[in-house]
Scaffold this motif. Structure first.
Motif: not given
Length: 400
Positions: A12-21, A37-40
């Protein structure tokens, strides 16, 4: 043994701007330990379940603020080295990179599953932590939470007058306080925490409620089902129990009294995989205090007299356990001696039963020596690795 066969390409990956919620919601998946966690297209780090549960950030905060910079590995990395990196970084999930691209993750559970059958001659006594932090049923939830966070642990046994009566987890505390004190039904002790924004809105003044709940005793929250294991149990049974019950720690009890004496976690088992030949310690002896006229040096000398005959063999760990029976002959008790050796030629274990500790030890030592001569390893009724699998294991684990 490398990680190519045990890495998972599903992560599972998320962009750095994803809210913690939103990230917290991903941990609804009980098997998920960490997210990437990815930045682009650029890898930035990971955020773990424990890290998120331990943080006190606002739900609207970005996941990029919680990034943990853990080591990355490639798909041909040696399992022992990955275990070292996990211990050194306090992480149970490491990203697997191909160049700059994340192609998968390797988890502590995957490593433990892969090596479980090789752990049957290493005991809990070799690996467990004797520093047992615990609370009483009357301890407040707030104090328990503070202990969990300061000690960077996820579980606290609940002990009442020396009796183990329950277990309280970091994740259950977080969920209890953020969900208004309603305990989840049918969940495990690893239920997700840190769900941030999901605990806000529609429930009134949550902050005041949370403060009051932190003053409640942990007996309102603790799980009354606690898994225990005796110090003499082999690590393969520990791992099997952890997987079957979906838990990450067991309370260790004394063989004779069942009194809690420590705790063993998945991290402790992973750390056992990092043992090196130069880490060899003196022979570990338990039960020696029952016998007069036999010293630790006597036991060590007896073990060395057996193993020194094999100059090409390195003993990494040696343990001896002595147990006295009630039966006697001419005032001399019947004794069971058990010897376990972890060597670069395999695992060896043998029992000897005789009248007096010295006699029992000699019988056990003779049995071990016969095993060494025959090239046998730890033999029981359970299935064990083939010679090819053993050779591969000892190659990566012991650096041979």
């Amino acid at each position: 043994m490398d990680i190519s066969e045990i890495l998972s390409t599903k992560f599972t990956e998320f962009d750095i701007d994803t809210p913690l919620s939103k990230v917290g919601g991903a941990f609804e998946n009980q098997e998920l330990d960490a997210v990437v966690v990815m930045d682009g297209e650029e890898y930035r780090g990971v955020v773990s379940r424990r890290q998120l549960a331990s943080s006190s950030n606002q739900p609207s905060a970005k996941v990029g603020t919680q990034v943990q910079h853990v080591p990355t590995v490639d798909r041909t990395e040696d399992v022992r080295e990955v275990a070292r990196l996990m211990i050194g970084s306090d992480a149970k999930t490491l990203p697997v990179l191909d160049g700059d691209r994340v192609v998968g993750v390797v988890t502590a559970d995957a490593i433990l599953e892969a090596v479980r059958e090789f752990l049957d001659a290493v005991t809990v006594d070799d690996a467990y932590s004797t520093e047992l932090r615990s609370v009483t049923p009357e301890t407040t939830i707030g104090k328990a939470l503070n202990t969990l966070r300061k000690a960077r642990i996820a579980h606290l046994p609940v002990v009442d007058d020396g009796d183990l009566v329950g277990m309280v987890s970091l994740y259950d505390v977080i969920e209890f306080t953020t969900r208004g004190g309603t305990r989840s039904q049918g969940g495990s002790s690893d239920s997700p925490g840190g769900r941030g924004g999901q605990s806000q809105g529609g429930h009134g003044a949550r902050e005041g409620d949370s403060d009051r709940m932190l003053d409640l005793p942990v007996e309102n929250l603790m799980s009354e089902t606690v898994a225990t294991v005796r110090r003499s149990a082999p690590l393969d049974e520990v791992v099997e129990t952890m997987f079957e019950q979906e838990i990450s720690s067991l309370v260790v009890t004394a063989d004779e009294t069942d009194e809690p004496v420590g705790i063993i976690t998945k991290t402790d088992v992973i750390e056992a995989l990092t043992w090196e030949q130069e880490d060899q310690r003196d022979v570990q002896v338990s039960g020696l205090d029952q016998f007069e006229g036999l010293s630790r040096d006597d036991v060590s000398t007896m073990i060395e007299s057996v193993t020194s005959k094999y100059g090409d063999m390195s003993v990494i760990k040696a343990s001896v356990e002595l147990n006295e029976h009630t039966e006697q002959s001419r005032g001399v008790p019947l004794v069971l001696a058990r010897i376990r050796l972890v060597t670069d030629r395999g695992y060896f274990t043998a029992d000897g039963e005789g009248y007096g500790a010295t006699h029992a030890l000699r019988l056990a030592a003779n049995t071990v020596e016969r095993q060494l001569l025959k090239g046998k390893t730890y033999g029981q009724s359970k299935k064990h690795p083939s010679e090819a699998e053993q050779e591969e294991l000892y190659g990566w684990w012991l650096g041979g």
